[in-house]
Structure formats: C-alpha cells, structure tokens
Design a protein around this motif. Structure first.
Motif, PDB file in Angstrom:
ATOM      1  N   MET A 280       0.840  -1.199   0.000  1.00 51.67           N
ATOM      2  CA  MET A 280       0.000   0.000   0.000  1.00 51.67           C
ATOM      3  C   MET A 280       0.876   1.249   0.000  1.00 51.67           C
ATOM      4  SD  MET A 280      -2.988   0.630   2.695  1.00 51.67           S
ATOM      5  CE  MET A 280      -1.957   1.458   3.882  1.00 51.67           C
ATOM      6  N   LYS A 281       0.585   2.147  -0.930  1.00 53.98           N
ATOM      7  CA  LYS A 281       1.400   3.364  -1.006  1.00 53.98           C
ATOM      8  C   LYS A 281       0.499   4.594  -1.014  1.00 53.98           C
ATOM      9  CE  LYS A 281       5.347   1.363  -3.375  1.00 53.98           C
ATOM     10  NZ  LYS A 281       4.867  -0.003  -3.229  1.00 53.98           N
ATOM     11  N   ALA A 282       0.976   5.651  -0.389  1.00 51.86           N
ATOM     12  CA  ALA A 282       0.213   6.903  -0.393  1.00 51.86           C
ATOM     13  C   ALA A 282       1.198   8.057  -0.371  1.00 51.86           C
ATOM     14  CB  ALA A 282      -0.706   6.967   0.823  1.00 51.86           C
ATOM     15  N   ARG A 283       0.808   9.169  -0.967  1.00 54.93           N
ATOM     16  CA  ARG A 283       1.619  10.384  -0.865  1.00 54.93           C
ATOM     17  C   ARG A 283       0.687  11.529  -0.485  1.00 54.93           C
ATOM     18  NH1 ARG A 283       6.465  12.650  -2.312  1.00 54.93           N
ATOM     19  NH2 ARG A 283       7.230  10.776  -3.302  1.00 54.93           N
ATOM     20  N   PHE A 284       0.780  11.942   0.759  1.00 57.08           N
ATOM     21  CA  PHE A 284      -0.079  13.019   1.248  1.00 57.08           C
ATOM     22  C   PHE A 284       0.613  14.357   1.001  1.00 57.08           C
ATOM     23  CE2 PHE A 284      -1.783   9.460   3.582  1.00 57.08           C
ATOM     24  CZ  PHE A 284      -3.145   9.718   3.579  1.00 57.08           C
ATOM     25  N   ALA A 285      -0.054  15.232   0.255  1.00 57.37           N
ATOM     26  CA  ALA A 285       0.456  16.588   0.063  1.00 57.37           C
ATOM     27  C   ALA A 285      -0.438  17.513   0.868  1.00 57.37           C
ATOM     28  CB  ALA A 285       0.412  16.954  -1.415  1.00 57.37           C
ATOM     29  N   GLY A 286       0.155  18.461   1.567  1.00 49.99           N
ATOM     30  CA  GLY A 286      -0.709  19.321   2.385  1.00 49.99           C
ATOM     31  C   GLY A 286       0.022  20.498   2.983  1.00 49.99           C
ATOM     32  N   ARG A 287      -0.628  21.095   3.934  1.00 51.12           N
ATOM     33  CA  ARG A 287      -0.081  22.301   4.572  1.00 51.12           C
ATOM     34  C   ARG A 287      -0.310  22.196   6.071  1.00 51.12           C
ATOM     35  NH1 ARG A 287      -4.478  26.348   5.279  1.00 51.12           N
ATOM     36  NH2 ARG A 287      -6.367  25.143   5.047  1.00 51.12           N
ATOM     37  N   ALA A 288       0.424  22.988   6.825  1.00 54.02           N
ATOM     38  CA  ALA A 288       0.273  22.956   8.281  1.00 54.02           C
ATOM     39  C   ALA A 288       0.672  24.304   8.857  1.00 54.02           C
ATOM     40  CB  ALA A 288       1.142  21.850   8.869  1.00 54.02           C
ATOM     41  N   GLU A 289       0.241  24.521  10.061  1.00 54.99           N
ATOM     42  CA  GLU A 289       0.663  25.716  10.788  1.00 54.99           C
ATOM     43  C   GLU A 289       1.387  25.247  12.039  1.00 54.99           C
ATOM     44  OE1 GLU A 289      -1.504  29.721  12.413  1.00 54.99           O
ATOM     45  OE2 GLU A 289      -2.079  27.807  13.260  1.00 54.99           O
ATOM     46  N   VAL A 290       2.563  25.812  12.275  1.00 54.76           N
ATOM     47  CA  VAL A 290       3.361  25.411  13.439  1.00 54.76           C
ATOM     48  C   VAL A 290       3.430  26.596  14.394  1.00 54.76           C
ATOM     49  CG1 VAL A 290       5.537  24.391  14.173  1.00 54.76           C
ATOM     50  CG2 VAL A 290       4.780  24.084  11.820  1.00 54.76           C
ATOM     51  N   THR A 291       3.091  26.364  15.654  1.00 58.03           N
ATOM     52  CA  THR A 291       3.202  27.429  16.651  1.00 58.03           C
ATOM     53  C   THR A 291       3.994  26.911  17.846  1.00 58.03           C
ATOM     54  OG1 THR A 291       1.035  26.756  17.478  1.00 58.03           O
ATOM     55  CG2 THR A 291       1.075  28.677  16.057  1.00 58.03           C
ATOM     56  N   PHE A 292       4.676  27.830  18.515  1.00 51.74           N
ATOM     57  CA  PHE A 292       5.512  27.442  19.649  1.00 51.74           C
ATOM     58  C   PHE A 292       5.037  28.151  20.905  1.00 51.74           C
ATOM     59  CE2 PHE A 292       7.972  27.224  15.764  1.00 51.74           C
ATOM     60  CZ  PHE A 292       8.335  25.887  15.783  1.00 51.74           C
ATOM     61  N   GLY A 293       5.022  27.415  22.003  1.00 55.95           N
ATOM     62  CA  GLY A 293       4.578  27.996  23.261  1.00 55.95           C
ATOM     63  C   GLY A 293       5.687  27.948  24.285  1.00 55.95           C
ATOM     64  N   PRO A 294       5.412  28.504  25.460  1.00 56.36           N
ATOM     65  CA  PRO A 294       6.431  28.463  26.511  1.00 56.36           C
ATOM     66  C   PRO A 294       6.591  27.024  27.028  1.00 56.36           C
ATOM     67  CG  PRO A 294       4.359  29.373  27.339  1.00 56.36           C
ATOM     68  CD  PRO A 294       4.165  29.129  25.872  1.00 56.36           C
ATOM     69  N   GLY A 295       7.687  26.761  27.696  1.00 58.93           N
ATOM     70  CA  GLY A 295       7.890  25.439  28.296  1.00 58.93           C
ATOM     71  C   GLY A 295       8.190  24.369  27.267  1.00 58.93           C
ATOM     72  N   HIS A 296       8.859  24.748  26.181  1.00 60.05           N
ATOM     73  CA  HIS A 296       9.266  23.784  25.135  1.00 60.05           C
ATOM     74  C   HIS A 296       8.087  23.004  24.580  1.00 60.05           C
ATOM     75  CE1 HIS A 296      12.996  24.357  27.624  1.00 60.05           C
ATOM     76  NE2 HIS A 296      13.402  24.700  26.422  1.00 60.05           N
ATOM     77  N   LEU A 297       7.066  23.753  24.226  1.00 60.00           N
ATOM     78  CA  LEU A 297       5.860  23.148  23.637  1.00 60.00           C
ATOM     79  C   LEU A 297       5.697  23.609  22.199  1.00 60.00           C
ATOM     80  CD1 LEU A 297       2.930  23.475  26.201  1.00 60.00           C
ATOM     81  CD2 LEU A 297       3.728  21.388  25.103  1.00 60.00           C
ATOM     82  N   ALA A 298       5.351  22.720  21.331  1.00 61.15           N
ATOM     83  CA  ALA A 298       5.081  23.095  19.939  1.00 61.15           C
ATOM     84  C   ALA A 298       3.777  22.452  19.508  1.00 61.15           C
ATOM     85  CB  ALA A 298       6.210  22.635  19.034  1.00 61.15           C
ATOM     86  N   GLN A 299       3.056  23.156  18.630  1.00 61.35           N
ATOM     87  CA  GLN A 299       1.807  22.590  18.125  1.00 61.35           C
ATOM     88  C   GLN A 299       1.798  22.673  16.597  1.00 61.35           C
ATOM     89  OE1 GLN A 299      -1.984  24.302  19.322  1.00 61.35           O
ATOM     90  NE2 GLN A 299      -2.703  22.201  19.534  1.00 61.35           N
ATOM     91  N   VAL A 300       1.394  21.589  15.992  1.00 63.99           N
ATOM     92  CA  VAL A 300       1.320  21.537  14.523  1.00 63.99           C
ATOM     93  C   VAL A 300      -0.096  21.143  14.150  1.00 63.99           C
ATOM     94  CG1 VAL A 300       2.302  20.566  12.419  1.00 63.99           C
ATOM     95  CG2 VAL A 300       3.687  20.661  14.504  1.00 63.99           C
TER      96      VAL A 300
END
Ligand code: FES
Ligand code: FES
Length: 353
Positions: A233-253
């Motif tokens: 099974m093969k797939a190629r996902f193309a897309g976009r994301a938003e990355v944000t960073f918070g205090p305390g070494h936290l990141a959200q995608v």
C-alpha cells in the motif's frame, strides 16, 4: 456552526457545499447526494430547524447556523415513529432517498398535523424516489399523522445560540470532533537546547522524517508532502500545516493533507512537549488525527499505532544522529511482516504490563 448539537469550527473552500462538508469532513454520510442541484431532496437536512437542501447551501454561508442531519434525529420521538411506519408500510427499497424523505416527513408531521393525502403528496414533491412509487411513503406519513401525537412532540426550534459558543481562537485548518489519538514517547540522545532548536526548524525535521519533503516555509505556515509505504500500500499526502511554539518547550502543529491517488484526506493536530532527561531529551508527542476516504479503514487499528511508533523511532534516531554528527541509521522499509511483528510485540507488552 453547530452540527447535531456540537460546535464545529472549520475553514472551508468558498465552493464547498454543506452536504460535502457534512459527509467528507464530519463523516455524517447519512446525508445523501443525488442530483447535487437542489432537485431530488436526498440531501435534505434541517438548518435552524427548517428543511433545506444541503447540496445548494454553501458551507461558508452556514456560519453560525444550527444544522441537524438524519444522524442527529436518532433519538427524536417523531423520527422514531416515522422509522417504524416506514418499516411497516415498506416505504423504502434501496433506501437512497430515505434520509431526505424522513427529514421532510418529520417536518410534515410537525407542521401540518391535519394534512390529508393530497397535501402530503404536495409537500413531498421536492423529494424524489426512484424505487417505491411513493405509495408506501405516503401511507407511512399518513399512519403517523393518524396516531395521537406523542406528548413529547414539539415543533422544531432553533437551539439557543449562546449555548454553543465557539472557541475564540479559530484554527486555520479544520479541527474535527472525535478522531483518533496517538501518543508516542521518544528519548533522543541529544541535549534539550539542541532538540528544541531542531524542533523550531521545520526543514531539519522534514529531513529526519522518512518520505517527507518540505516545499514551502513562510512564517508559521509550511507545506510539503509525505510518502508512506506499508507493504503493497502506497500513499503520498500533500498538504499544509501551521506550526506554533509555546512556553515550556511546547510546539503545536495543525495540518491537513490529501493523498492524490486514493483521495484520502488526513487532518491532524499534534502537540510536541520536550523535557530534559540528564544529557538526553524526552519528547512527548500526541497526535489527534482523522482520516477520510478509502484509507480511513486503517485509521482505528493497532496497525496505525505500530506504524506511527516505527516512524517516530526512526525520526528520533535520525534527529539524534543529526544533532550529534553521527551517521544516520539506514532507513528501513515497513514491510507487512515487520509490521505484524511490531503489532504483536506491542500487544504482548501491554498485556504483560
Ligand atoms: S442532492 Fe441535493 S437536492 Fe439532490
Ligand atoms: S427507496 Fe430507492 S430511491 Fe427511494
């Protein structure tokens, strides 16, 4: 908007119609699509309590409204009586028109308690059925009209808007209710400061993810694609994301992607938290994801957990190798045999734990 009582926030294409949004983004596939130009009535839902064609209502125009689909009428007392009457009168054959018929029938019962056969037929003129010849459907509605109204039957009312206040911060990509949650814990053999700097460098992270390619980086917005291979099974996902960073070494995608081959859509919301562990770093990764489309059948299984664990392990090793200047491990392809072994290993581990 509010769908079946739950607040939903999403960004949609201007051309997306409500039925597509309900079916593809919310997986509410009880809303059927027949003609897609407002003629057949298969897509009938309630908008603010009134029947409406979901195929000719733009999703974006439904900002702030209350939508009820056939799934949201599961416990509705009138719908329960209509379902029983449709069964008793053989009011469906293939069932394609039935969700729209039922939503319209419920409206007739509530709005026109004295309707006779001619009126029922007139009111049903906007719902086409290719199988039944309508006789059973009309009889079923008349049967419910003839019954004494249930004491708990009330006319449809729009719900009070304040009850479902939407979150203040609106995400740039849809956050779907539900979805699957995946948690991974990873120990990376590099100090916290170095791993945190790497996490803030999407290009570097992309280089560590097998099959990933970054094609755009513009402030918090990134775009790229990710090739996955699982046995045949093969797939190629193309897309976009938003990355944000918070205090305390936290990141959200937050991101979304689409596999062009199968048409499967992936929406994911990931949180990354880092913690120092002596001279190494522990990375806690939590991903809420939702798959819609042909590959969605794999969304709920231990297979995905094992697959993700393998990828996370590889990313951790690649990242540690980059940060310490050692040679990266040789990328291994995820064969079915290895995957099965991995699933069994995880299952045995959780059992023994
Ligand atoms: S699909 Fe909407 S009216 Fe036919
Ligand atoms: S039951 Fe088949 S279209 Fe109505």
């Amino acid at each position: 908007m509010t769908v079946n009582g739950a607040g939903v926030t999403a960004s949609v294409e201007p051309r997306t119609h409500l039925a597509d949004f309900l079916r593809e983004s919310m997986l509410l596939t009880g809303t059927h699509l027949g003609c897609e130009h407002g003629v057949c009535g298969a897509c009938t839902v309630l908008i603010d309590g009134a029947p409406a064609r979901a195929c000719i209502a733009f999703a974006a125009a439904c900002d702030g409204v209350f939508v009820t689909t056939i799934e949201g009428l599961e416990d509705d007392p009138v719908m329960a009586r209509l379902r029983a009457a449709f069964t008793a009168e053989h009011a469906l054959q293939c069932g394609y028109c039935t969700p729209g018929m039922l939503v319209t029938a419920r409206d007739i019962v509530l709005r026109l308690p004295d309707a006779d056969e001619a009126r029922v037929r007139l009111e049903l003129a906007g719902n086409l059925c290719r199988c039944t010849g309508y006789v059973g459907i009309v009889r079923a509605i008349l049967r419910v009209l003839a019954e004494a109204p249930a004491p708990d039957v009330v006319a449809p009312q729009p719900l009070p808007r304040a009850t479902f206040a939407l979150p203040v911060a609106e995400p740039v990509v849809p956050v779907l209710p539900g979805g699957e949650v995946l948690a991974q814990r990873l120990r990376i053999a590099a100090p916290l400061a170095a791993v945190w700097a790497a996490v803030q460098n999407p290009a570097l992270i992309a280089e560590c993810v097998p099959g990933a390619r970054l094609t755009l980086q513009d402030g918090p917005n990134i775009a790229g694609d990710l090739a996955l291979a699982l046995g045949p099974m093969k797939a190629r996902f193309a897309g976009r994301a938003e990355v944000t960073f918070g205090p305390g070494h936290l990141a959200q995608v937050r991101g979304e992607g689409r596999d062009a081959l199968s048409g499967t859509r992936l929406t994911a919301d990931a949180t990354v938290a880092l913690q120092a562990d002596r001279d190494a770093t522990v990375m806690e990764l939590q991903v809420r994801y939702s798959l819609r489309g042909p590959l969605a059948q794999f969304a709920r299984s231990a297979v995905v957990a094992a697959f993700a664990a393998e990828i996370a392990e590889t990313v951790g090793k690649n990242l540690a190798a980059r940060l310490t200047g050692t040679a990266p491990p040789v990328a291994r392809r995820m064969g079915l045999g290895r995957l099965v072994l991995s699933v069994v290993r995880r299952w045995l581990f959780s059992l023994l734990s």
